[in-house]
Design a protein around this motif. Structure first.
Motif, mmCIF file in Angstrom:
data_model
loop_
_atom_site.group_PDB
_atom_site.id
_atom_site.type_symbol
_atom_site.label_atom_id
_atom_site.label_comp_id
_atom_site.label_asym_id
_atom_site.label_seq_id
_atom_site.Cartn_x
_atom_site.Cartn_y
_atom_site.Cartn_z
ATOM 1 N N SER A 1 -3.667 -9.977 -0.933
ATOM 2 C CA SER A 1 -4.560 -9.597 0.158
ATOM 3 C C SER A 1 -4.089 -10.317 1.408
ATOM 4 C CB SER A 1 -6.003 -9.990 -0.144
ATOM 5 O OG SER A 1 -6.765 -9.929 1.059
ATOM 6 N N ALA A 2 -3.682 -9.529 2.394
ATOM 7 C CA ALA A 2 -3.262 -10.127 3.664
ATOM 8 C C ALA A 2 -4.457 -10.770 4.346
ATOM 9 C CB ALA A 2 -2.626 -9.061 4.564
ATOM 10 N N HIS A 3 -5.657 -10.278 4.012
ATOM 11 C CA HIS A 3 -6.864 -10.807 4.659
ATOM 12 C C HIS A 3 -7.324 -12.129 4.074
ATOM 13 C CE1 HIS A 3 -8.583 -7.158 7.041
ATOM 14 N NE2 HIS A 3 -7.377 -7.518 7.405
ATOM 15 N N HIS B 1 3.822 2.539 3.599
ATOM 16 C CA HIS B 1 3.140 3.554 4.382
ATOM 17 C C HIS B 1 2.352 2.924 5.533
ATOM 18 C CE1 HIS B 1 1.939 7.700 4.830
ATOM 19 N NE2 HIS B 1 0.685 7.319 5.023
ATOM 20 N N VAL B 2 2.173 3.678 6.592
ATOM 21 C CA VAL B 2 1.420 3.199 7.746
ATOM 22 C C VAL B 2 0.002 2.817 7.307
ATOM 23 C CG1 VAL B 2 0.665 5.534 8.420
ATOM 24 C CG2 VAL B 2 0.757 3.726 10.133
ATOM 25 N N ASP B 3 -0.476 1.699 7.830
ATOM 26 C CA ASP B 3 -1.820 1.198 7.543
ATOM 27 C C ASP B 3 -1.975 0.567 6.162
ATOM 28 O OD1 ASP B 3 -2.958 1.578 9.948
ATOM 29 O OD2 ASP B 3 -3.980 3.462 9.455
ATOM 30 N N HIS B 4 -0.902 0.452 5.416
ATOM 31 C CA HIS B 4 -1.029 -0.193 4.109
ATOM 32 C C HIS B 4 -0.961 -1.714 4.226
ATOM 33 C CE1 HIS B 4 -0.407 3.351 1.103
ATOM 34 N NE2 HIS B 4 -1.335 3.586 2.011
ATOM 35 N N GLY B 5 -0.609 -2.199 5.454
ATOM 36 C CA GLY B 5 -0.732 -3.633 5.701
ATOM 37 C C GLY B 5 0.564 -4.401 5.910
ATOM 38 N N ASP C 1 -8.551 -7.276 -2.095
ATOM 39 C CA ASP C 1 -9.911 -7.768 -1.830
ATOM 40 C C ASP C 1 -10.921 -6.632 -1.689
ATOM 41 O OD1 ASP C 1 -10.253 -7.499 1.521
ATOM 42 O OD2 ASP C 1 -8.240 -7.468 0.712
ATOM 43 N N ASN D 1 -1.374 -4.406 -1.937
ATOM 44 C CA ASN D 1 -2.158 -5.090 -0.904
ATOM 45 C C ASN D 1 -3.623 -4.620 -0.888
ATOM 46 O OD1 ASN D 1 -2.521 -6.841 1.311
ATOM 47 N ND2 ASN D 1 -2.135 -5.181 2.767
ATOM 48 N N LYS D 2 -4.426 -5.323 -0.144
ATOM 49 C CA LYS D 2 -5.860 -5.028 0.037
ATOM 50 C C LYS D 2 -6.628 -5.123 -1.284
ATOM 51 C CE LYS D 2 -4.867 -1.912 3.900
ATOM 52 N NZ LYS D 2 -5.339 -0.824 4.756
ATOM 53 N N THR E 1 2.193 -5.117 8.778
ATOM 54 C CA THR E 1 2.074 -6.095 9.863
ATOM 55 C C THR E 1 1.164 -7.246 9.465
ATOM 56 O OG1 THR E 1 2.216 -4.172 11.304
ATOM 57 C CG2 THR E 1 1.710 -6.274 12.355
ATOM 58 N N SER E 2 0.050 -6.906 8.829
ATOM 59 C CA SER E 2 -0.895 -7.952 8.409
ATOM 60 C C SER E 2 -0.231 -8.926 7.446
ATOM 61 C CB SER E 2 -2.107 -7.326 7.726
ATOM 62 O OG SER E 2 -2.689 -6.355 8.551
HETATM 63 P P1 GDP Z 1 0.736 -1.404 8.822
HETATM 64 O O1 GDP Z 1 0.569 -0.134 9.576
HETATM 65 O O2 GDP Z 1 1.325 -1.167 7.456
HETATM 66 O O3 GDP Z 1 1.472 -2.472 9.572
HETATM 67 O O4 GDP Z 1 -0.744 -1.940 8.505
HETATM 68 P P2 GDP Z 1 -1.594 -3.059 9.262
HETATM 69 O O5 GDP Z 1 -1.104 -4.395 8.920
HETATM 70 O O6 GDP Z 1 -1.687 -2.691 10.694
HETATM 71 O O7 GDP Z 1 -3.001 -2.873 8.534
HETATM 72 C C1 GDP Z 1 -3.723 -1.674 8.618
HETATM 73 C C2 GDP Z 1 -5.201 -1.977 8.471
HETATM 74 O O8 GDP Z 1 -5.473 -2.487 7.175
HETATM 75 C C3 GDP Z 1 -5.703 -2.986 9.465
HETATM 76 O O9 GDP Z 1 -6.980 -2.590 9.890
HETATM 77 C C4 GDP Z 1 -5.773 -4.255 8.647
HETATM 78 O O10 GDP Z 1 -6.770 -5.136 9.119
HETATM 79 C C5 GDP Z 1 -6.130 -3.728 7.274
HETATM 80 N N1 GDP Z 1 -5.618 -4.604 6.219
HETATM 81 C C6 GDP Z 1 -4.359 -5.050 6.069
HETATM 82 N N2 GDP Z 1 -4.256 -5.831 4.986
HETATM 83 C C7 GDP Z 1 -5.494 -5.900 4.439
HETATM 84 C C8 GDP Z 1 -6.027 -6.578 3.280
HETATM 85 O O11 GDP Z 1 -5.368 -7.277 2.550
HETATM 86 N N3 GDP Z 1 -7.348 -6.389 3.049
HETATM 87 C C9 GDP Z 1 -8.148 -5.619 3.829
HETATM 88 N N4 GDP Z 1 -9.406 -5.494 3.491
HETATM 89 N N5 GDP Z 1 -7.661 -4.971 4.902
HETATM 90 C C10 GDP Z 1 -6.366 -5.107 5.214
#
Ligand code: GDP
Length: 479
Positions: free
Chosen positions: A222-224, A86-90, A189, A186-187, A92-93
């Motif tokens: 955690s991508a972070h 899903h969008v914003d689930h991480g 953390d 993901n996330k 790209t990160s």
């Molecule tokens: P995409 O739309 O699936 O590609 O998601 P993005 O990679 O753009 O991530 C969406 C948001 O989630 C961004 O603000 C990222 O910084 C945040 N994010 C991604 N991975 C993590 C993680 O592992 N931990 C935290 N805390 N935030 C994350």
């Protein structure tokens, strides 16, 4: 099927003037840039004592035939991984995090460049290829064009969220493609992370992860912070081992286009992922409706390479045009073969579009609207030299028609007719009306290829009149 006089002469290795003369003797007046039909061309070819060869489906299949690889020739190859979710689930990160921690940067400054795919080596030594183009559209559009590139899908679900619509979509895509999944939670953390909820959520979509005693691997990441990344990579490597992915590096290459673009300085550039065989500098190839000769190749670290084996992504220079993502590249033995297949495919595609009623001429539009009682709408695109004319034309268009028929201006603008205009027109089956503007060369080529009609006007009245005629044709058809 048609060919220009110059091209015909070129292919026969005869002088253009001689061909023109010969045509004249047959009563056909044509200059070098004019096209003649296939039958006339055939007569000329025979006249010059050459052999006529027309390409057919069978020829294409023969040239790019898949010779079965014997079991002995097959060697293990890296898996190709796509990240979905899903969008914003991480997504790209995660792609960035994996790339940053694992890609051994090249010597020349260590700048990794985006070519649409990259390779990493896990701590245990397994090589993995990642498609650096997250998103389901890319996955399905490639699949719909016949390139099943992905071996493993990593499904990303945010631990502080839940299974969302695009998560479900991704599951459906992976299942439809028969591609195994690994779940990356993901996330992790985040304080609000609740991985158990993600796991139970997934149950409802028949994804049973290992923690729930199923057979789908799941990894908390955690991508972070980088937590769990190595574990995720090892999970992918393990899945790949189970799949026993193999290819034969010792044969002419077949590859799939991941991305392609027209680069101002370098011409058409395509990132391809080799599926079988080895692609080498100097190889001649056909790719979709384009062809070329590998002039140079660069890997995902921006380094020049002379060859690329199975599952290796490389950027290829030396194409005659820009292919589309999902097009398949096949190495051929001669340039003539490559271009003949490319041209043949372009022609077949054009015929198909015409046959499918991709109504792009005014006359066809009228006919189509007649056939279809509900649709009495003429879509058109308008390009004009100045804003005032464009608006005047659009206003005039809006006055045409009534309850039963209507002209729909999809888009209007100022300036030359471009490839973008042609793309839009093609997608909507609309002709392009140019007022005091021309189409640029690439737009003309594309329009020709895609069978999009471009009409030129210098008098608004004439333009309006033509559209009126088409519209009233619709009206009278309904009476
Ligand atoms: P995409 O739309 O699936 O590609 O998601 P993005 O990679 O753009 O991530 C969406 C948001 O989630 C961004 O603000 C990222 O910084 C945040 N994010 C991604 N991975 C993590 C993680 O592992 N931990 C935290 N805390 N935030 C994350």
């Amino acid at each position: 099927e048609a060919i220009t006089v110059a091209e015909l002469a070129n292919r026969m290795a005869e002088r253009v003037a001689d061909v023109v003369k010969s045509l004249m003797q047959m009563g056909v007046m044509a200059t070098q840039n004019q096209t003649i039909d296939a039958d006339t061309a055939e007569l000329i070819i025979e006249e010059f004592g050459h052999k006529v060869t027309r390409v057919s489906d069978a020829d294409v299949e023969q040239v790019i035939e898949q010779v079965e690889d014997s079991e002995d020739d097959l060697k293990p190859r890296p898996p190709v991984v796509t990240i979905m979710g899903h969008v914003d689930h991480g997504k790209t990160s995660l792609l960035d995090a994996i790339r940053n921690t694992k890609v051994v940067t090249g010597e020349a400054g260590g700048i990794t460049q985006h070519i649409g795919a990259y390779q990493v080596t896990t701590d245990s030594g397994a090589v993995l290829s990642f498609l650096d183009t997250p998103g389901h559209a890319a996955f399905t559009s490639m699949r719909s064009r016949g390139a099943q590139v992905t071996d493993i899908v990593v499904l990303v679900v945010a631990a502080d969220d839940a299974v969302m619509p695009q998560t479900v979509e991704a599951i459906s895509h992976a299942k439809a493609a028969g591609v195994p999944m690994i779940v990356a939670i993901n996330k992790i953390d985040k304080p609000a992370a609740n991985p158990t909820k993600v796991r139970t959520d997934l149950l409802q979509h028949e994804v049973v992860v290992e923690q729930m005693s199923g057979d789908v691997q799941d990894v908390e990441v955690s991508a972070h912070t980088g937590q769990g990344l190595d574990e995720l990579l090892e999970a992918i490597a393990l899945q790949a081992e189970i799949l026993e992915l193999k290819a034969n590096p010792d044969r002419p290459a077949q590859a799939a286009v991941i991305e392609a673009k027209l680069d101002v300085g370098r011409g058409p550039v395509a990132t391809v992922l080799v599926q079988n065989g080895t692609l080498r500098q100097g190889d001649i190839f056909v790719v979709g409706e384009q062809w070329g000769k590998v002039r140079a190749m660069e890997n995902d670290r921006g380094e020049r390479v002379k060859e690329a084996g199975p599952s290796v992504p490389v950027e290829v220079l030396g194409l005659n045009g820009t292919p589309e993502a999902g097009d398949v590249l096949n190495v051929t033995s001669t340039e003539a073969q490559a271009r003949e297949i490319a041209e043949y495919r372009a022609q077949v595609a054009k015929d198909k579009r015409a046959a499918a009623g991709a109504a792009t001429t005014l006359d066809q539009l009228m006919q189509k609207a007649k056939d279809d009682q509900n649709v009495a709408e003429l879509p058109i695109l308008v390009k004009a030299d100045v804003q005032g004319s464009a608006e005047a034309i659009v206003q005039a268009m809006e006055k045409i028609g009534n309850d039963e028929v209507r002209v729909r201006v999809l888009h209007y603008g100022v300036g030359a007719i471009t490839e973008t205009d042609v793309g839009l027109a093609e997608a909507s089956g609309a002709p392009i009306m140019g007022f005091n503007v021309r189409a640029n060369a690439s737009a003309r080529n594309t329009a020709n290829q895609k069978g999009v009609e471009i009409r030129y006007y210098s008098v608004i009245y004439d333009l309006v009149d033509d559209v009126k005629a088409a519209a009233s044709g619709l009206l009278s058809a309904e009476v």
